[in-house]
Design a protein around this motif. Structure first.
Motif, short mmCIF file in Angstrom:
data_model
loop_
_atom_site.label_atom_id
_atom_site.label_comp_id
_atom_site.label_asym_id
_atom_site.label_seq_id
_atom_site.Cartn_x
_atom_site.Cartn_y
_atom_site.Cartn_z
N LEU A 72 0.81 -1.21 0.00
CA LEU A 72 0.00 0.00 0.00
C LEU A 72 0.85 1.27 0.00
CD1 LEU A 72 -2.75 -1.02 2.58
CD2 LEU A 72 -2.90 -1.05 0.08
N ASN A 73 2.17 1.09 0.05
CA ASN A 73 3.10 2.22 0.07
C ASN A 73 2.83 3.13 1.25
OD1 ASN A 73 5.28 3.67 -0.91
ND2 ASN A 73 3.97 5.06 -2.11
N VAL A 74 2.49 2.53 2.38
CA VAL A 74 2.31 3.26 3.63
C VAL A 74 3.53 2.96 4.48
CG1 VAL A 74 0.89 3.61 5.68
CG2 VAL A 74 -0.18 3.08 3.49
N GLY A 75 4.38 3.96 4.68
CA GLY A 75 5.65 3.75 5.35
C GLY A 75 5.50 3.21 6.76
N LEU A 76 6.43 2.33 7.13
CA LEU A 76 6.41 1.79 8.49
C LEU A 76 6.58 2.89 9.53
CD1 LEU A 76 8.54 -1.45 8.01
CD2 LEU A 76 6.12 -1.34 8.59
N ASP A 77 7.28 3.98 9.14
CA ASP A 77 7.49 5.06 10.10
C ASP A 77 6.21 5.84 10.37
OD1 ASP A 77 7.35 6.15 7.58
OD2 ASP A 77 9.00 7.58 7.89
N ALA A 78 5.16 5.60 9.58
CA ALA A 78 3.87 6.27 9.82
C ALA A 78 2.95 5.43 10.69
CB ALA A 78 3.18 6.58 8.49
N GLN A 79 3.38 4.22 11.02
CA GLN A 79 2.55 3.31 11.81
C GLN A 79 3.17 3.10 13.19
OE1 GLN A 79 -0.35 1.81 10.80
NE2 GLN A 79 -0.26 2.93 8.89
#
Length: 225
Positions: A55-62
């Motif tokens: 999903l191209n949602v960075g791990l640093d945003a989670q």
């Protein structure tokens, strides 16, 4: 909120739904066998990590946290902004809690551009999206600290999960989430924006007065769905 940012939050919401409801069975069994009431950073499964990348949602945003709790009747998620020398509760939500394991998931880059906080246990999922008002943040650098290890859960004791500092200062320090208990220490540095998100597991149900920490913001009691 821009289209790109909104899309990222929606994709993260889909991921969080999977992550929150799909805790690894082995991990859950280990927690229940241990019997300790704790909250700690989640160890994502390979499937969850792969979906983040897809999903191209960075791990640093989670920021995802696993917990085990007993005796809690409600759980409270709160977002704060440091105003002067004290924390001001900007957003809070309450959800019915049940004994057992669950997850709290936070999705954000800069809190001034949008935050999603979600909670799940055996009764269902609660989520809420909001933006911390900050005005023009061009030229503002943000740094985030998060809970790094297991923390014991005590009913009605607030637990800081993340702390974010935004400032135009050329150099600034990062602080562990423990500094949530020291707002005056944070305030003395003159940072333009200081935010925090916490969770509280309460022995009282949602109809009771909120546990200490969030009286400055109206609650949004929401049954898990």
């Amino acid at each position: 909120m821009g289209t790109k940012r909104l899309t990222a939050l929606l994709l993260a919401a889909a991921l969080a739904a999977l992550a929150l409801t799909g805790c690894a069975a082995q991990k859950k069994t280990e927690q229940e066998d241990d019997g300790a009431m704790t909250i700690s950073p989640a160890q994502l499964s390979g499937e969850e990590t792969a979906l983040l990348e897809l999903l191209n949602v960075g791990l640093d945003a989670q920021r995802i946290f696993d917990f085990q709790v007993e005796g809690a009747k409600s759980a409270w998620l709160r977002a704060y902004e440091l105003v002067g020398n004290d924390w001001n509760c900007v957003v809070q939500g309450a959800v019915e809690a049940v004994d057992g394991t669950g997850r709290v998931a936070l999705t954000f880059g800069k809190m001034a551009e949008g935050v999603r906080m979600a909670y799940s246990d055996g009764s269902g999922i609660y989520s809420r999206e909001f933006t911390m008002e900050a005005g023009d943040i061009s030229g503002i650098a943000f740094a985030t600290s998060a809970l790094t290890g297991p923390v014991p859960i005590e009913l009605d004791r607030e637990i800081p999960l993340v702390l974010q500092i935004g400032t135009s200062q050329g150099e600034f320090s990062t602080y562990s989430v423990d500094y949530f208990a020291m707002p005056r220490e944070l305030a003395k540095h003159g940072y333009e924006h200081v935010y925090a998100i916490t969770v509280t597991f309460s022995g009282s149900d949602m109809s009771a007065s909120p546990p200490d920490g969030g009286a400055s913001a109206p609650a949004e009691p929401t049954p898990a769905e």
